[in-house]
Design a protein around this motif. Structure first.
Motif, PDB file in Angstrom:
ATOM      1  N   TRP A 114       0.836  -1.198   0.000  1.00 31.94           N
ATOM      2  CA  TRP A 114       0.000   0.000   0.000  1.00 31.94           C
ATOM      3  C   TRP A 114       0.875   1.254   0.000  1.00 31.94           C
ATOM      4  O   TRP A 114       1.982   1.274   0.531  1.00 31.94           O
ATOM      5  CB  TRP A 114      -0.960   0.000   1.188  1.00 31.94           C
ATOM      6  CG  TRP A 114      -0.335   0.425   2.485  1.00 31.94           C
ATOM      7  CD1 TRP A 114       0.341  -0.369   3.367  1.00 31.94           C
ATOM      8  CD2 TRP A 114      -0.307   1.751   3.024  1.00 31.94           C
ATOM      9  NE1 TRP A 114       0.785   0.372   4.430  1.00 31.94           N
ATOM     10  CE2 TRP A 114       0.401   1.685   4.253  1.00 31.94           C
ATOM     11  CE3 TRP A 114      -0.802   2.984   2.610  1.00 31.94           C
ATOM     12  CZ2 TRP A 114       0.623   2.802   5.054  1.00 31.94           C
ATOM     13  CZ3 TRP A 114      -0.588   4.097   3.407  1.00 31.94           C
ATOM     14  CH2 TRP A 114       0.119   4.006   4.614  1.00 31.94           C
ATOM     15  N   GLN A 115       0.351   2.299  -0.589  1.00 36.98           N
ATOM     16  CA  GLN A 115       1.087   3.557  -0.655  1.00 36.98           C
ATOM     17  C   GLN A 115       0.217   4.743  -0.269  1.00 36.98           C
ATOM     18  O   GLN A 115       0.673   5.670   0.387  1.00 36.98           O
ATOM     19  CB  GLN A 115       1.637   3.763  -2.069  1.00 36.98           C
ATOM     20  CG  GLN A 115       2.561   4.963  -2.204  1.00 36.98           C
ATOM     21  CD  GLN A 115       3.193   5.019  -3.594  1.00 36.98           C
ATOM     22  OE1 GLN A 115       2.559   4.711  -4.591  1.00 36.98           O
ATOM     23  NE2 GLN A 115       4.452   5.410  -3.649  1.00 36.98           N
ATOM     24  N   SER A 177      -6.366   0.194 -11.965  1.00 35.44           N
ATOM     25  CA  SER A 177      -5.091  -0.499 -11.859  1.00 35.44           C
ATOM     26  C   SER A 177      -4.040   0.194 -12.712  1.00 35.44           C
ATOM     27  O   SER A 177      -4.348   0.874 -13.691  1.00 35.44           O
ATOM     28  CB  SER A 177      -5.225  -1.964 -12.290  1.00 35.44           C
ATOM     29  OG  SER A 177      -5.600  -2.055 -13.649  1.00 35.44           O
ATOM     30  N   VAL A 180       3.109  -1.897 -11.988  1.00 35.62           N
ATOM     31  CA  VAL A 180       4.111  -1.647 -10.958  1.00 35.62           C
ATOM     32  C   VAL A 180       5.478  -1.692 -11.624  1.00 35.62           C
ATOM     33  O   VAL A 180       5.849  -2.691 -12.241  1.00 35.62           O
ATOM     34  CB  VAL A 180       4.030  -2.707  -9.839  1.00 35.62           C
ATOM     35  CG1 VAL A 180       5.112  -2.465  -8.800  1.00 35.62           C
ATOM     36  CG2 VAL A 180       2.652  -2.684  -9.208  1.00 35.62           C
ATOM     37  N   ARG A 187      -0.655  -2.464  -9.649  1.00 34.63           N
ATOM     38  CA  ARG A 187      -1.130  -1.857  -8.411  1.00 34.63           C
ATOM     39  C   ARG A 187      -2.617  -1.575  -8.563  1.00 34.63           C
ATOM     40  O   ARG A 187      -3.046  -0.986  -9.561  1.00 34.63           O
ATOM     41  CB  ARG A 187      -0.378  -0.550  -8.131  1.00 34.63           C
ATOM     42  CG  ARG A 187      -0.874   0.203  -6.892  1.00 34.63           C
ATOM     43  CD  ARG A 187      -0.066   1.470  -6.660  1.00 34.63           C
ATOM     44  NE  ARG A 187       1.319   1.151  -6.382  1.00 34.63           N
ATOM     45  CZ  ARG A 187       1.777   0.798  -5.177  1.00 34.63           C
ATOM     46  NH1 ARG A 187       0.947   0.720  -4.161  1.00 34.63           N
ATOM     47  NH2 ARG A 187       3.051   0.530  -5.001  1.00 34.63           N
ATOM     48  N   GLN A 189      -5.970   0.256  -7.190  1.00 31.93           N
ATOM     49  CA  GLN A 189      -6.506   1.316  -6.337  1.00 31.93           C
ATOM     50  C   GLN A 189      -7.986   1.036  -6.107  1.00 31.93           C
ATOM     51  O   GLN A 189      -8.759   0.936  -7.050  1.00 31.93           O
ATOM     52  CB  GLN A 189      -6.335   2.685  -6.989  1.00 31.93           C
ATOM     53  CG  GLN A 189      -6.885   3.821  -6.133  1.00 31.93           C
ATOM     54  CD  GLN A 189      -6.547   5.164  -6.724  1.00 31.93           C
ATOM     55  OE1 GLN A 189      -5.484   5.721  -6.484  1.00 31.93           O
ATOM     56  NE2 GLN A 189      -7.465   5.704  -7.509  1.00 31.93           N
ATOM     57  N   ASP A 247      -4.609   1.776  -2.031  1.00 30.77           N
ATOM     58  CA  ASP A 247      -4.051   0.945  -3.097  1.00 30.77           C
ATOM     59  C   ASP A 247      -3.231  -0.187  -2.496  1.00 30.77           C
ATOM     60  O   ASP A 247      -2.800  -0.142  -1.344  1.00 30.77           O
ATOM     61  CB  ASP A 247      -3.221   1.773  -4.078  1.00 30.77           C
ATOM     62  CG  ASP A 247      -2.103   2.567  -3.415  1.00 30.77           C
ATOM     63  OD1 ASP A 247      -1.839   2.341  -2.213  1.00 30.77           O
ATOM     64  OD2 ASP A 247      -1.487   3.402  -4.083  1.00 30.77           O
ATOM     65  N   ILE A 249      -0.745  -3.981  -3.879  1.00 29.44           N
ATOM     66  CA  ILE A 249      -0.199  -4.791  -4.966  1.00 29.44           C
ATOM     67  C   ILE A 249      -0.579  -6.242  -4.693  1.00 29.44           C
ATOM     68  O   ILE A 249      -0.088  -6.853  -3.742  1.00 29.44           O
ATOM     69  CB  ILE A 249       1.327  -4.650  -5.062  1.00 29.44           C
ATOM     70  CG1 ILE A 249       1.717  -3.188  -5.266  1.00 29.44           C
ATOM     71  CG2 ILE A 249       1.866  -5.507  -6.206  1.00 29.44           C
ATOM     72  CD1 ILE A 249       3.210  -2.946  -5.239  1.00 29.44           C
TER      73      ILE A 249
END
Length: 279
Positions: A114-115, A177, A180, A187, A189, A247, A249
């Motif tokens: 997650w970011q 998406s 990555v 990734r 979201q 978000d 992965i």
């Protein structure tokens, strides 16, 4: 004591100390953004652990003056890559001067990647908003913002109360998406909302002249391919019709999304989407 019980226990603690200032700095042990109310809330939730400046680990965005105190946008970003060996396992979201100062406890498993994390909260009066991040090494870090807003916890619902109750538990989900970099994965979201009045118990019914009883979501969980990727323990400090955007992965593509929520009447709401590519 469970997370939801802890939130409510904090909310009834008599904390009436005024703010001593309104700096945007992230100091913890010293500085004008530390006040007796925060120290009491911190001790109730986190004990006496040392909390360090988190400005290199996470960022917090919140409006300096909120347009709507009942719908204050909060954005949290991880500034370092989340890996199995080094990651943020828990985020605590506080609004010092709210009746329930702990607005949310977010728990992440290892390697979700997650970011970004966004939600909306109520602000009852001018307050510091804080995010405390706990790493997998059990180190605590904090970032702080001061928000000028008032009346959010007692503000009336935005629509018809009967219609809101009729739609309780309905989900909306939007997924996006993106590749990555350097990995053969995408990734995802995830942006979802659950219909719920999230009544605080402080709102006044102008027709029957009584306060509307508290009724709110206290737990939200998100699963991907049957593995939980996020759990949120919360209360009425989250806005009406709680929303969450974050978000991650995925370990593999094409997994099912499951979202569940439990409210203060112990009603369970669930929804499954069979594949992220079928949204």
């Amino acid at each position: 004591m469970t997370g939801s019980e802890l939130v409510l226990a904090v909310s009834v603690t008599p904390l009436n100390s005024p703010l001593s200032g309104h700096s945007d700095s992230s100091g913890v042990n010293e500085g004008v953004n530390v006040n007796q109310r925060w120290l009491t809330v911190k001790r109730a939730v986190l004990g006496d652990r040392e909390i360090q400046d988190g400005s290199a680990l996470i960022s917090l965005e919140a409006p300096e003056r909120a347009y709507d105190a009942a719908l204050v946008p909060i954005s949290i970003k991880a500034l370092q890559t989340q890996t199995t060996g080094q990651y943020i396992k828990t985020l605590y979201l506080f609004a010092d001067n709210n009746p329930a100062p702990l607005a949310g406890k977010f728990t992440f498993p290892p390697n979700t990647g997650w970011q970004n994390l966004e939600t909306r909260i109520r602000i009852n009066e001018y307050t510091y908003v804080r995010v405390v991040a706990i790493t997998n090494e059990d180190q605590a870090y904090v970032v702080t913002r001061y928000v000028k807003a008032s009346g959010g916890c007692s503000a009336p619902a935005s629509g018809d109360a009967e219609a809101a109750l009729a739609n309780v538990g309905k989900f909306k989900l939007k997924l996006e998406s993106s590749p990555v970099t350097g990995e053969n994965r995408e990734r995802i979201q995830l942006n979802f909302q659950i219909k719920h009045p999230n009544n605080s118990g402080m709102q006044f019914d102008q027709i029957n002249r009584l306060y509307i009883p508290a009724y709110f979501i206290h737990t939200i969980g998100v699963k991907y391919d049957e593995e939980e990727i996020l759990k949120l323990e919360t209360n009425f400090s989250l806005s009406e019709n709680p929303t969450l955007r974050f978000d991650f992965i995925p370990k593999k593509t094409g997994g099912a999304i499951d979202i569940y929520a439990v409210d203060s009447k112990l009603k369970l709401f669930e929804r499954q989407w069979s594949s992220v590519y079928q949204m």
